[in-house]
Design a protein around this motif. Structure first.
Motif, PDB file in Angstrom:
ATOM      1  N   ALA A  38       0.864  -1.205   0.098  1.00 15.16           N
ATOM      2  CA  ALA A  38       0.041   0.006   0.000  1.00 15.16           C
ATOM      3  C   ALA A  38       0.797   1.358   0.008  1.00 15.16           C
ATOM      4  CB  ALA A  38      -0.861  -0.198   1.099  1.00 15.16           C
TER       5      ALA A  38
ATOM      6  N   PHE B 204       2.679  -0.102  -7.233  1.00  9.83           N
ATOM      7  CA  PHE B 204       1.469  -0.797  -7.165  1.00  9.83           C
ATOM      8  C   PHE B 204       0.130   0.008  -7.014  1.00  9.83           C
ATOM      9  CE2 PHE B 204      -1.588  -2.481  -4.111  1.00  9.83           C
ATOM     10  CZ  PHE B 204      -1.823  -3.786  -4.515  1.00  9.83           C
ATOM     11  N   LEU B 205       0.203   1.151  -6.104  1.00 11.57           N
ATOM     12  CA  LEU B 205      -1.046   2.072  -6.225  1.00 11.57           C
ATOM     13  C   LEU B 205      -1.318   2.545  -7.784  1.00 11.57           C
ATOM     14  CD1 LEU B 205      -0.087   4.065  -3.104  1.00 11.57           C
ATOM     15  CD2 LEU B 205      -1.698   2.052  -3.238  1.00 11.57           C
TER      16      LEU B 205
ATOM     17  N   ALA C 206      -1.014   1.326 -10.518  1.00 13.90           N
ATOM     18  CA  ALA C 206      -1.407  -0.032 -11.494  1.00 13.90           C
ATOM     19  C   ALA C 206      -2.876  -0.216 -10.942  1.00 13.90           C
ATOM     20  CB  ALA C 206      -0.434  -1.233 -10.982  1.00 13.90           C
ATOM     21  N   LYS C 207      -3.013  -0.096  -9.671  1.00 12.99           N
ATOM     22  CA  LYS C 207      -4.590  -0.323  -9.139  1.00 12.99           C
ATOM     23  C   LYS C 207      -5.560   0.542  -9.457  1.00 12.99           C
ATOM     24  CE  LYS C 207      -5.858  -3.020  -6.433  1.00 12.99           C
ATOM     25  NZ  LYS C 207      -6.767  -4.245  -6.680  1.00 12.99           N
ATOM     26  N   LEU C 208      -4.976   1.891  -9.719  1.00  8.50           N
ATOM     27  CA  LEU C 208      -5.812   2.976 -10.103  1.00  8.50           C
ATOM     28  C   LEU C 208      -6.031   2.984 -11.292  1.00  8.50           C
ATOM     29  CD1 LEU C 208      -7.277   5.501  -9.355  1.00  8.50           C
ATOM     30  CD2 LEU C 208      -5.200   6.999  -9.718  1.00  8.50           C
ATOM     31  N   HIS C 209      -4.969   2.669 -12.120  1.00  9.95           N
ATOM     32  CA  HIS C 209      -5.080   2.518 -13.797  1.00  9.95           C
ATOM     33  C   HIS C 209      -6.100   1.305 -13.932  1.00  9.95           C
ATOM     34  CE1 HIS C 209      -4.317   1.917 -17.847  1.00  9.95           C
ATOM     35  NE2 HIS C 209      -4.001   0.874 -17.623  1.00  9.95           N
ATOM     36  N   VAL C 210      -5.983   0.050 -13.275  1.00 14.79           N
ATOM     37  CA  VAL C 210      -7.169  -0.926 -13.718  1.00 14.79           C
ATOM     38  C   VAL C 210      -8.385  -0.677 -13.248  1.00 14.79           C
ATOM     39  CG1 VAL C 210      -7.797  -3.277 -12.845  1.00 14.79           C
ATOM     40  CG2 VAL C 210      -5.429  -2.897 -13.162  1.00 14.79           C
ATOM     41  N   ALA C 211      -8.414   0.014 -12.076  1.00 15.55           N
ATOM     42  CA  ALA C 211      -9.931   0.540 -11.517  1.00 15.55           C
ATOM     43  C   ALA C 211     -10.634   1.743 -12.822  1.00 15.55           C
ATOM     44  CB  ALA C 211     -10.022   1.146 -10.453  1.00 15.55           C
TER      45      ALA C 211
END
Length: 135
Positions: A2, A7-8, A10-15
């Protein structure tokens, strides 16, 4: 994880991609084709190579995306002004209309993706991302 920016991001991009693709589906677009349409509508008359470089895509991917948009009569290719071998890409009148409508849908998807942020925080995030990408 976190605390890891990669990582953050990438997660925001996917969402965001899921929301964007859902919003753009009604226009027969996905994020990549919308990005090409946006560049074509920019008024900059980018070449295919410039599009590939800006979007960090392989030139063959750009050609396929432009072929699809051209087949739908949303964009058109023309010889470059400085180098006639280079093809510039611009929107057609229909492409401009689709772009305007799709942009509205994409903005709604962005608002949903960033709904937990205040307007000020959203602006700061965008400013920081632009700074990290382009200085």
């Amino acid at each position: 994880m976190a605390g890891d920016a990669g990582f953050l991001l990438a997660k925001l991009h996917v969402a965001g991609s899921v929301l964007n693709n859902r919003a753009l589906a009604g226009f027969g677009l996905k994020e990549r084709s919308f990005s090409v349409l946006a560049l074509a509508a920019s008024g900059l008359e980018p070449t295919q190579r410039e599009m590939a470089e800006f979007l960090s895509l392989d030139p063959s991917q750009i050609v396929a995306l432009i072929d699809e948009l051209e087949g739908r009569e949303l964009v058109m290719r023309a010889p470059g002004k400085q180098d006639r071998r280079a093809k510039t890409v611009t929107t057609t009148e229909e492409g401009d209309g689709v772009f305007r409508q799709a942009t509205s849908a994409a903005r709604e998807a962005e608002a949903a993706a960033l709904a937990r942020l205040s307007a000020e925080e959203s602006g700061q995030l965008k400013a920081l991302l632009r700074k990290a990408l382009w200085g």
